[in-house]
Scaffold this motif. Structure first.
Motif, PDB file in Angstrom:
ATOM      1  N   UNK A  97       0.683  -1.235   0.049  1.00  0.00           N
ATOM      2  CA  UNK A  97      -0.331   0.016   0.481  1.00  0.00           C
ATOM      3  C   UNK A  97       1.259   1.079   0.310  1.00  0.00           C
ATOM      4  N   UNK A  98       2.514   1.368   0.265  1.00  0.00           N
ATOM      5  CA  UNK A  98       2.789   2.686   0.151  1.00  0.00           C
ATOM      6  C   UNK A  98       3.947   3.488   1.161  1.00  0.00           C
ATOM      7  N   UNK A  99       4.380   3.957   1.181  1.00  0.00           N
ATOM      8  CA  UNK A  99       4.892   4.808   2.058  1.00  0.00           C
ATOM      9  C   UNK A  99       4.740   6.239   2.485  1.00  0.00           C
ATOM     10  N   UNK A 100       4.368   6.303   4.174  1.00  0.00           N
ATOM     11  CA  UNK A 100       3.974   7.787   4.002  1.00  0.00           C
ATOM     12  C   UNK A 100       3.746   7.955   5.360  1.00  0.00           C
ATOM     13  N   UNK A 101       4.898   8.129   5.489  1.00  0.00           N
ATOM     14  CA  UNK A 101       4.959   8.277   7.736  1.00  0.00           C
ATOM     15  C   UNK A 101       3.712   9.446   8.144  1.00  0.00           C
ATOM     16  N   UNK A 102       3.036  10.644   7.338  1.00  0.00           N
ATOM     17  CA  UNK A 102       1.584  10.993   8.204  1.00  0.00           C
ATOM     18  C   UNK A 102       0.905  10.883   7.557  1.00  0.00           C
ATOM     19  N   UNK A 103       0.372   9.477   6.943  1.00  0.00           N
ATOM     20  CA  UNK A 103      -1.007   9.087   6.777  1.00  0.00           C
ATOM     21  C   UNK A 103      -2.347   8.315   7.844  1.00  0.00           C
ATOM     22  N   UNK A 104      -2.916   8.537   7.187  1.00  0.00           N
ATOM     23  CA  UNK A 104      -3.956   8.184   8.267  1.00  0.00           C
ATOM     24  C   UNK A 104      -4.324   7.076   8.774  1.00  0.00           C
ATOM     25  N   UNK A 105      -3.568   5.999   7.536  1.00  0.00           N
ATOM     26  CA  UNK A 105      -3.669   5.009   7.254  1.00  0.00           C
ATOM     27  C   UNK A 105      -1.879   3.999   7.692  1.00  0.00           C
ATOM     28  N   UNK A 106      -2.864   2.971   9.049  1.00  0.00           N
ATOM     29  CA  UNK A 106      -1.178   2.654  10.191  1.00  0.00           C
ATOM     30  C   UNK A 106      -0.324   2.107   8.654  1.00  0.00           C
ATOM     31  N   UNK A 107      -0.914   1.094   7.719  1.00  0.00           N
ATOM     32  CA  UNK A 107      -0.069   0.050   7.202  1.00  0.00           C
ATOM     33  C   UNK A 107       1.121   1.071   6.608  1.00  0.00           C
ATOM     34  N   UNK A 108       0.489   2.046   6.013  1.00  0.00           N
ATOM     35  CA  UNK A 108       1.539   3.042   5.431  1.00  0.00           C
ATOM     36  C   UNK A 108       2.577   3.665   6.005  1.00  0.00           C
ATOM     37  N   UNK A 109       1.788   3.841   7.275  1.00  0.00           N
ATOM     38  CA  UNK A 109       2.953   4.627   8.379  1.00  0.00           C
ATOM     39  C   UNK A 109       3.681   4.065   8.381  1.00  0.00           C
ATOM     40  N   UNK A 110       3.622   2.319   9.117  1.00  0.00           N
ATOM     41  CA  UNK A 110       4.567   1.041   8.991  1.00  0.00           C
ATOM     42  C   UNK A 110       5.841   0.958   8.152  1.00  0.00           C
ATOM     43  N   UNK A 111       5.252   0.981   7.089  1.00  0.00           N
ATOM     44  CA  UNK A 111       6.032   0.390   5.456  1.00  0.00           C
ATOM     45  C   UNK A 111       7.389   1.966   5.696  1.00  0.00           C
ATOM     46  N   UNK A 112       7.124   2.774   6.470  1.00  0.00           N
ATOM     47  CA  UNK A 112       8.457   3.584   7.039  1.00  0.00           C
ATOM     48  C   UNK A 112       9.959   3.186   7.670  1.00  0.00           C
ATOM     49  N   UNK A 113       9.345   2.439   8.087  1.00  0.00           N
ATOM     50  CA  UNK A 113       9.371   1.640   9.453  1.00  0.00           C
ATOM     51  C   UNK A 113      10.882   0.512   8.223  1.00  0.00           C
ATOM     52  N   UNK A 114      10.575  -0.167   7.975  1.00  0.00           N
ATOM     53  CA  UNK A 114      11.441  -1.787   6.853  1.00  0.00           C
ATOM     54  C   UNK A 114      12.144  -0.359   5.707  1.00  0.00           C
ATOM     55  N   UNK A 115      11.505   0.602   5.619  1.00  0.00           N
ATOM     56  CA  UNK A 115      12.247   1.329   3.777  1.00  0.00           C
ATOM     57  C   UNK A 115      13.476   1.861   5.025  1.00  0.00           C
ATOM     58  N   UNK A 116      13.552   2.833   5.631  1.00  0.00           N
ATOM     59  CA  UNK A 116      14.256   3.239   6.047  1.00  0.00           C
ATOM     60  C   UNK A 116      15.314   2.593   6.791  1.00  0.00           C
ATOM     61  N   UNK A 117      14.759   1.904   7.965  1.00  0.00           N
ATOM     62  CA  UNK A 117      15.755   0.750   8.320  1.00  0.00           C
ATOM     63  C   UNK A 117      16.497   0.662   7.470  1.00  0.00           C
ATOM     64  N   UNK A 118      16.019   0.240   6.171  1.00  0.00           N
ATOM     65  CA  UNK A 118      17.543  -0.351   5.005  1.00  0.00           C
ATOM     66  C   UNK A 118      17.558   0.612   4.613  1.00  0.00           C
ATOM     67  N   UNK A 119      17.591   1.247   3.733  1.00  0.00           N
ATOM     68  CA  UNK A 119      18.041   1.755   2.634  1.00  0.00           C
ATOM     69  C   UNK A 119      18.157   3.318   2.970  1.00  0.00           C
ATOM     70  N   UNK A 120      17.579   3.942   4.647  1.00  0.00           N
ATOM     71  CA  UNK A 120      18.661   5.061   4.842  1.00  0.00           C
ATOM     72  C   UNK A 120      19.692   4.025   6.111  1.00  0.00           C
ATOM     73  N   UNK A 121      19.463   3.750   7.168  1.00  0.00           N
ATOM     74  CA  UNK A 121      20.637   3.157   7.657  1.00  0.00           C
ATOM     75  C   UNK A 121      21.274   1.595   7.612  1.00  0.00           C
ATOM     76  N   UNK A 122      20.679   0.556   7.472  1.00  0.00           N
ATOM     77  CA  UNK A 122      22.159  -0.466   6.273  1.00  0.00           C
ATOM     78  C   UNK A 122      23.155  -0.039   5.701  1.00  0.00           C
TER      79      UNK A 122
END
Length: 225
Positions: free
Chosen positions: A43-68
């Motif tokens: 369902x996509x990636x969005x930190x400020x979304x009202x959709x909790x799943x889009x908010x969650x998707x920020x987590x795996x994206x940033x933890x690999x693509x941003x951090x690792x």
């Protein structure tokens, strides 16, 4: 060109430079697979979304693509990039700082997701390893910064460098371990109707992350041999 990386003290540095190609191959592959998974299946990636799943998707994206991914780049840049030592140090610390900031945002995203669905925080092995990794990484970065600012003697740097390098390698593997346990945890929560293609995509993404970490570590080790 190879003469830049050849050194009588470090005869394997040329091999380390060539191994960065494999590290980048698997890192970029994991990046692409992660985006396909999150955008096509989740369902996509969005930190400020009202959709909790889009908010969650920020987590795996940033933890690999941003951090690792950026931590791996910082580790390889310090050993391989043909530049003055001070430039290498600056790039190394700057990339680590960016990675740390993105990692913190990624952790905030998963806490926000838990608040949105009224879920418990810090209940799994994945979360324990992840918080431990980001906390130790912050201490490692502060230690490196203080060491650079103080201008310690060459003897002191020589004594502490192996500890700093090996702690960095351990933290990279801890971050990769966190990512893999995260994929396992997520697959356990997925609905039974999840498409087999999504499961395979997640497995290939996790495998690419593991291989990225392995080849980054090979690069660091061989560059010092």
């Amino acid at each position: 060109m190879d003469t830049i990386y050849s050194d009588a003290r470090f005869p394997h540095r040329g091999s380390a430079f060539r191994l960065t190609a494999l590290a980048h191959l698997f890192g970029i592959l994991a990046f692409i697979l992660m985006l396909v998974w999150l955008l096509h299946y989740r369902e996509g990636i969005e930190y400020d979304s009202d959709n909790p799943y889009r908010v969650f998707n920020v987590h795996p994206f940033l933890m690999f693509c941003g951090f690792i991914f950026l931590v791996g780049q910082a580790m390889m840049a310090y050993k391989i990039v043909p530049a003055p030592r001070q430039t290498q140090k600056f790039v190394h610390m700057a990339l680590h700082l960016i990675a740390l900031c993105l990692g913190i945002v990624g952790i905030c995203a998963v806490f926000r997701y838990h608040d949105m669905i009224n879920a418990e925080d810090m209940y799994s092995l994945h979360s324990w390893i992840g918080i431990g990794t980001i906390s130790l990484f912050c201490l490692q970065w502060l230690f490196g910064l203080s060491f650079a600012i103080q201008g310690s003697s060459r003897e002191a740097r020589a004594r502490m460098a192996p500890w700093h390098v090996n702690c960095g390698r351990a933290l990279l593997y801890m971050a990769v371990c966190t990512a893999l346990t995260g994929f396992m945890e997520k697959s356990g929560f997925m609905e039974k109707s999840a498409h087999n293609g999504e499961i395979r995509l997640m497995n290939f993404t996790a495998l690419s992350i593991l291989l990225f970490g392995i080849f980054v570590d090979f690069t660091v080790v061989l560059a010092r041999m």
